[in-house]
Write a protein that holds these residues in place. Structure first.
Motif, PDB file in Angstrom:
ATOM      1  N   SER A  40      -1.462  14.302  -1.815  1.00 49.98           N
ATOM      2  CA  SER A  40      -2.389  15.312  -2.057  1.00 49.98           C
ATOM      3  C   SER A  40      -1.914  16.347  -2.959  1.00 49.98           C
ATOM      4  CB  SER A  40      -3.217  15.671  -0.534  1.00 49.98           C
ATOM      5  OG  SER A  40      -1.949  15.842   0.279  1.00 49.98           O
ATOM      6  N   ARG A  78       0.895  -1.181   0.089  1.00 48.91           N
ATOM      7  CA  ARG A  78       0.208   0.199   0.074  1.00 48.91           C
ATOM      8  C   ARG A  78       0.795   1.191  -0.043  1.00 48.91           C
ATOM      9  NH1 ARG A  78      -1.127   3.706   3.602  1.00 48.91           N
ATOM     10  NH2 ARG A  78       0.065   2.710   5.157  1.00 48.91           N
ATOM     11  N   SER A 137      -3.918   8.645  12.461  1.00 47.84           N
ATOM     12  CA  SER A 137      -3.366   8.096  11.646  1.00 47.84           C
ATOM     13  C   SER A 137      -3.646   6.687  11.551  1.00 47.84           C
ATOM     14  CB  SER A 137      -1.747   8.417  11.573  1.00 47.84           C
ATOM     15  OG  SER A 137      -1.139   7.358  11.014  1.00 47.84           O
ATOM     16  N   ALA A 138      -4.369   5.947  10.839  1.00 44.08           N
ATOM     17  CA  ALA A 138      -4.716   4.728  10.831  1.00 44.08           C
ATOM     18  C   ALA A 138      -3.871   3.586  10.850  1.00 44.08           C
ATOM     19  CB  ALA A 138      -5.802   4.675   9.669  1.00 44.08           C
ATOM     20  N   HIS A 139      -2.683   3.965  10.265  1.00 44.55           N
ATOM     21  CA  HIS A 139      -1.415   3.027   9.843  1.00 44.55           C
ATOM     22  C   HIS A 139      -0.322   3.064  10.700  1.00 44.55           C
ATOM     23  CE1 HIS A 139      -3.592   1.775   6.273  1.00 44.55           C
ATOM     24  NE2 HIS A 139      -3.814   3.057   5.887  1.00 44.55           N
ATOM     25  N   ASN A 149       4.185  11.053  11.683  1.00 47.42           N
ATOM     26  CA  ASN A 149       3.672  12.187  10.738  1.00 47.42           C
ATOM     27  C   ASN A 149       3.888  13.383  11.394  1.00 47.42           C
ATOM     28  OD1 ASN A 149       2.556   9.869   9.485  1.00 47.42           O
ATOM     29  ND2 ASN A 149       0.601  10.596   9.508  1.00 47.42           N
ATOM     30  N   LYS A 168      -4.186   5.748  -3.322  1.00 45.21           N
ATOM     31  CA  LYS A 168      -3.914   7.369  -3.098  1.00 45.21           C
ATOM     32  C   LYS A 168      -2.735   7.724  -3.646  1.00 45.21           C
ATOM     33  CE  LYS A 168      -6.872   8.023   0.630  1.00 45.21           C
ATOM     34  NZ  LYS A 168      -7.439   6.711   1.268  1.00 45.21           N
ATOM     35  N   ASN A 196      10.595  13.179   4.924  1.00 44.50           N
ATOM     36  CA  ASN A 196       9.989  11.988   5.001  1.00 44.50           C
ATOM     37  C   ASN A 196      11.133  10.868   4.616  1.00 44.50           C
ATOM     38  OD1 ASN A 196       8.604   9.940   3.343  1.00 44.50           O
ATOM     39  ND2 ASN A 196       6.841  10.674   4.821  1.00 44.50           N
ATOM     40  N   LYS A 253       7.801   2.809   9.324  1.00 50.90           N
ATOM     41  CA  LYS A 253       7.780   4.290   9.490  1.00 50.90           C
ATOM     42  C   LYS A 253       8.766   4.514  10.809  1.00 50.90           C
ATOM     43  CE  LYS A 253       3.755   6.867   9.153  1.00 50.90           C
ATOM     44  NZ  LYS A 253       2.701   7.058   9.243  1.00 50.90           N
ATOM     45  N   GLN A 275       1.586   3.744  -3.340  1.00 47.01           N
ATOM     46  CA  GLN A 275       1.153   4.977  -3.207  1.00 47.01           C
ATOM     47  C   GLN A 275       2.437   5.973  -3.195  1.00 47.01           C
ATOM     48  OE1 GLN A 275      -3.046   4.191  -0.815  1.00 47.01           O
ATOM     49  NE2 GLN A 275      -1.481   5.471   0.213  1.00 47.01           N
TER      50      GLN A 275
HETATM   51  N1  BYC Z   1      -1.707  12.618   0.560  1.00 46.63           N
HETATM   52  O1  BYC Z   1      -2.630   6.441   8.381  1.00 46.63           O
HETATM   53  P1  BYC Z   1      -2.048   7.455   7.746  1.00 46.63           P
HETATM   54  C1  BYC Z   1       7.819  13.538  -4.335  1.00 46.63           C
HETATM   55  C2  BYC Z   1      -3.636   8.705   3.400  1.00 46.63           C
HETATM   56  S1  BYC Z   1       6.574  12.450  -4.069  1.00 46.63           S
HETATM   57  C3  BYC Z   1      -2.555  11.648   0.199  1.00 46.63           C
HETATM   58  O2  BYC Z   1      -1.207   8.349   8.400  1.00 46.63           O
HETATM   59  P2  BYC Z   1       0.514   6.308   6.521  1.00 46.63           P
HETATM   60  C4  BYC Z   1       7.928  14.369  -5.534  1.00 46.63           C
HETATM   61  C5  BYC Z   1      -2.858   7.384   3.464  1.00 46.63           C
HETATM   62  O3  BYC Z   1      -2.265   6.849   2.650  1.00 46.63           O
HETATM   63  C6  BYC Z   1       7.087  11.680  -2.492  1.00 46.63           C
HETATM   64  N2  BYC Z   1      -3.029  10.487   0.953  1.00 46.63           N
HETATM   65  O4  BYC Z   1      -1.083   6.581   6.523  1.00 46.63           O
HETATM   66  C7  BYC Z   1       7.467  13.874  -6.921  1.00 46.63           C
HETATM   67  C8  BYC Z   1      -3.932   6.625   4.136  1.00 46.63           C
HETATM   68  O5  BYC Z   1      -4.883   6.116   3.214  1.00 46.63           O
HETATM   69  P3  BYC Z   1      -5.048   4.669   2.670  1.00 46.63           P
HETATM   70  C9  BYC Z   1       5.694  11.142  -1.801  1.00 46.63           C
HETATM   71  C10 BYC Z   1      -2.501  10.699   2.394  1.00 46.63           C
HETATM   72  O6  BYC Z   1       0.918   5.595   5.220  1.00 46.63           O
HETATM   73  C11 BYC Z   1       7.170  14.680  -7.801  1.00 46.63           C
HETATM   74  C12 BYC Z   1      -4.737   7.522   5.129  1.00 46.63           C
HETATM   75  O7  BYC Z   1      -4.377   8.888   4.445  1.00 46.63           O
HETATM   76  N3  BYC Z   1       6.203  10.674  -0.456  1.00 46.63           N
HETATM   77  O8  BYC Z   1       8.618  13.685  -3.350  1.00 46.63           O
HETATM   78  O9  BYC Z   1       0.711   5.611   7.725  1.00 46.63           O
HETATM   79  C13 BYC Z   1       7.714  16.003  -7.684  1.00 46.63           C
HETATM   80  C14 BYC Z   1      -4.060   7.533   6.435  1.00 46.63           C
HETATM   81  O10 BYC Z   1      -2.963   8.339   6.535  1.00 46.63           O
HETATM   82  C15 BYC Z   1      -1.693  11.789   2.745  1.00 46.63           C
HETATM   83  C16 BYC Z   1       5.643   9.472   0.132  1.00 46.63           C
HETATM   84  O11 BYC Z   1       4.758   8.794  -0.685  1.00 46.63           O
HETATM   85  C17 BYC Z   1      -1.275  12.643   1.512  1.00 46.63           C
HETATM   86  N4  BYC Z   1      -0.409  13.755   2.102  1.00 46.63           N
HETATM   87  O12 BYC Z   1       1.264   7.753   6.350  1.00 46.63           O
HETATM   88  C18 BYC Z   1       7.948  16.606  -6.680  1.00 46.63           C
HETATM   89  C19 BYC Z   1       6.277   9.001   1.253  1.00 46.63           C
HETATM   90  N5  BYC Z   1      -1.451  11.665   4.038  1.00 46.63           N
HETATM   91  O13 BYC Z   1      -3.841   4.209   2.149  1.00 46.63           O
HETATM   92  C20 BYC Z   1       8.404  15.751  -5.592  1.00 46.63           C
HETATM   93  C21 BYC Z   1       5.823   7.822   1.724  1.00 46.63           C
HETATM   94  C22 BYC Z   1      -1.924  10.493   4.499  1.00 46.63           C
HETATM   95  O14 BYC Z   1      -5.382   3.991   4.213  1.00 46.63           O
HETATM   96  N6  BYC Z   1       4.685   7.489   2.336  1.00 46.63           N
HETATM   97  N7  BYC Z   1      -2.735  10.013   3.435  1.00 46.63           N
HETATM   98  O15 BYC Z   1      -5.949   4.768   1.783  1.00 46.63           O
HETATM   99  C23 BYC Z   1       4.626   7.796   3.695  1.00 46.63           C
HETATM  100  O16 BYC Z   1       5.630   7.998   4.349  1.00 46.63           O
HETATM  101  C24 BYC Z   1       3.102   7.723   4.494  1.00 46.63           C
HETATM  102  O17 BYC Z   1       2.347   6.896   3.576  1.00 46.63           O
HETATM  103  C25 BYC Z   1       2.502   8.753   4.688  1.00 46.63           C
HETATM  104  C26 BYC Z   1       0.971   8.516   5.205  1.00 46.63           C
HETATM  105  C27 BYC Z   1       3.391   9.592   5.792  1.00 46.63           C
HETATM  106  C28 BYC Z   1       2.239   9.885   3.426  1.00 46.63           C
END
Ligand code: BYC
Length: 323
Positions: free
Chosen positions: A122, A49, A218-220, A234, A119, A148, A230, A53
């Motif tokens: 955002s 997931r 934060s669900a996850h 957050n 997703k 991050n 993680k 994403q």
């Molecule tokens: N936007 O339980 P939570 C880049 C969702 S791109 C949308 O806290 P988690 C770049 C979350 O997915 C870099 N959705 O979730 C590229 C969950 O929904 P689902 C992008 C969001 O995963 C081009 C629900 O809300 N970086 O640099 O524990 C040009 C509950 O949230 C958002 C990453 O992807 C959001 N902002 O923590 C320029 C970093 N926030 O899945 C630049 C990797 C939350 O249950 N990801 N949700 O449907 C992570 O570190 C984590 O997934 C997050 C969220 C911190 C984003």
């Protein structure tokens, strides 16, 4: 991977509990989990997931900046922006590959994106209206992404952690080129300074939303922290980003659009105002300013690229046939 999962289905309840214990002990000892290792199904699903994403975010994130490639003010700026957007595409590829090591299928991941099941960040649902937005995106969006992703370099899943190392190096260049665009604009005419401030005003709050909901919402987070997917929460990462960005803004004379922003002597951090969580929810559920446009573009580009995927598959099967 199919074989590993199959084995896990065949374990008795006791064997499963033992396997889970061994798995957690490995995580606690800071050992990496690798693709062939046994892992709980929930760990695997949570990682797919998050990684998929993350990959979608990199690829959809090419659109707001891609909008300015043909309108970059100089040839040099155009070359830099082209390189940056291409880097983002590359990040998407490493990340899809990392998800594939967990048994995820690329086509299924893309379908989940197109159906709105998966997703993506955002922030990419906001428009890039002026050249200064390219500066603001590099500085703030890539800046937030680095905060991050530096943390994710220590994530427990080996392929994800390793992909972050190169991605962070490239994001660092992206952040600097954005900050440099903003620095130059702030040294320019009144109109240029206004353009930079306006871009900053529009991207500041959405950048803070990139870190996700508050920890309590934060669900996850609970399972992701236990499994060390993680490494920082957050809210911790958001605070780190605010602290570093306020100082950078001061250096070039940008004003942070938050009347509640204030240095807190006691905590040693900046206090800041509340994020508009209703806006966040709207945007992540598909109703932001550009959600529909971003998805339509991706669906169209994916369909137009079908012949490339077919050609690669045909080439691969020939190689196997002759090899
Ligand atoms: N936007 O339980 P939570 C880049 C969702 S791109 C949308 O806290 P988690 C770049 C979350 O997915 C870099 N959705 O979730 C590229 C969950 O929904 P689902 C992008 C969001 O995963 C081009 C629900 O809300 N970086 O640099 O524990 C040009 C509950 O949230 C958002 C990453 O992807 C959001 N902002 O923590 C320029 C970093 N926030 O899945 C630049 C990797 C939350 O249950 N990801 N949700 O449907 C992570 O570190 C984590 O997934 C997050 C969220 C911190 C984003």
């Amino acid at each position: 991977m199919e074989r590993v999962r199959h084995m896990s289905n065949q374990l008795s309840t006791e064997q499963l509990a033992q396997a889970e214990q061994r798995f957690q002990a490995k995580i606690d000892a800071e050992e990496k989990i690798e693709p062939g290792d046994w892992m709980p199904e929930a760990y695997r699903r949570n990682l797919i997931r998050q990684i998929s994403q993350h990959a979608h975010s990199e690829v959809i994130g090419m659109q707001p900046e891609g909008n300015w490639i043909t309108r970059a003010p100089t040839l040099n700026r155009k070359a830099v922006l082209l390189a940056k957007v291409q880097d983002e595409g590359g990040h998407g590829l490493y990340l899809y590959s990392a998800a594939e090591t967990l048994g995820a299928d690329r086509q299924t991941m893309i379908e989940a994106l197109h159906k709105g099941v998966a997703k993506y960040a955002s922030i990419f649902n906001y428009p890039s209206l002026t050249w200064a937005d390219i500066g603001a995106i590099g500085w703030l969006v890539d800046g937030a992404a680095i905060v991050n992703q530096i943390s994710l370099q220590r994530t427990s899943y080996g392929p994800y952690a390793r992909s972050m190392v190169r991605i962070c190096k490239e994001e660092s260049f992206h952040q600097r080129q954005g900050y440099q665009i903003m620095t130059l604009l702030m040294k320019g005419s009144d109109e240029q300074r206004q353009m930079a401030q306006d871009a900053f005003n529009r991207f500041w709050w959405p950048s803070l939303m990139m870190f996700g909901p508050h920890d309590a919402e934060s669900a996850h987070s609970a399972s992701s922290m236990k499994w060390k997917i993680k490494r920082q929460s957050n809210d911790e990462l958001r605070q780190k980003f605010v602290d570093q960005t306020v100082r950078q803004a001061e250096v070039i004379g940008i004003t942070i659009p938050d009347p509640k922003l204030a240095w807190n002597e006691e905590t040693g951090h900046y206090d800041f105002g509340e994020i508009d969580w209703e806006e966040f929810q709207r945007v992540i559920s598909g109703d932001g300013p550009c959600n529909r446009q971003r998805m339509q573009n991706h669906i169209r580009a994916h369909a137009e690229g079908a012949w490339v995927r077919e050609a690669v598959a045909a080439y691969e099967s020939k190689q196997i046939g002759t090899g």
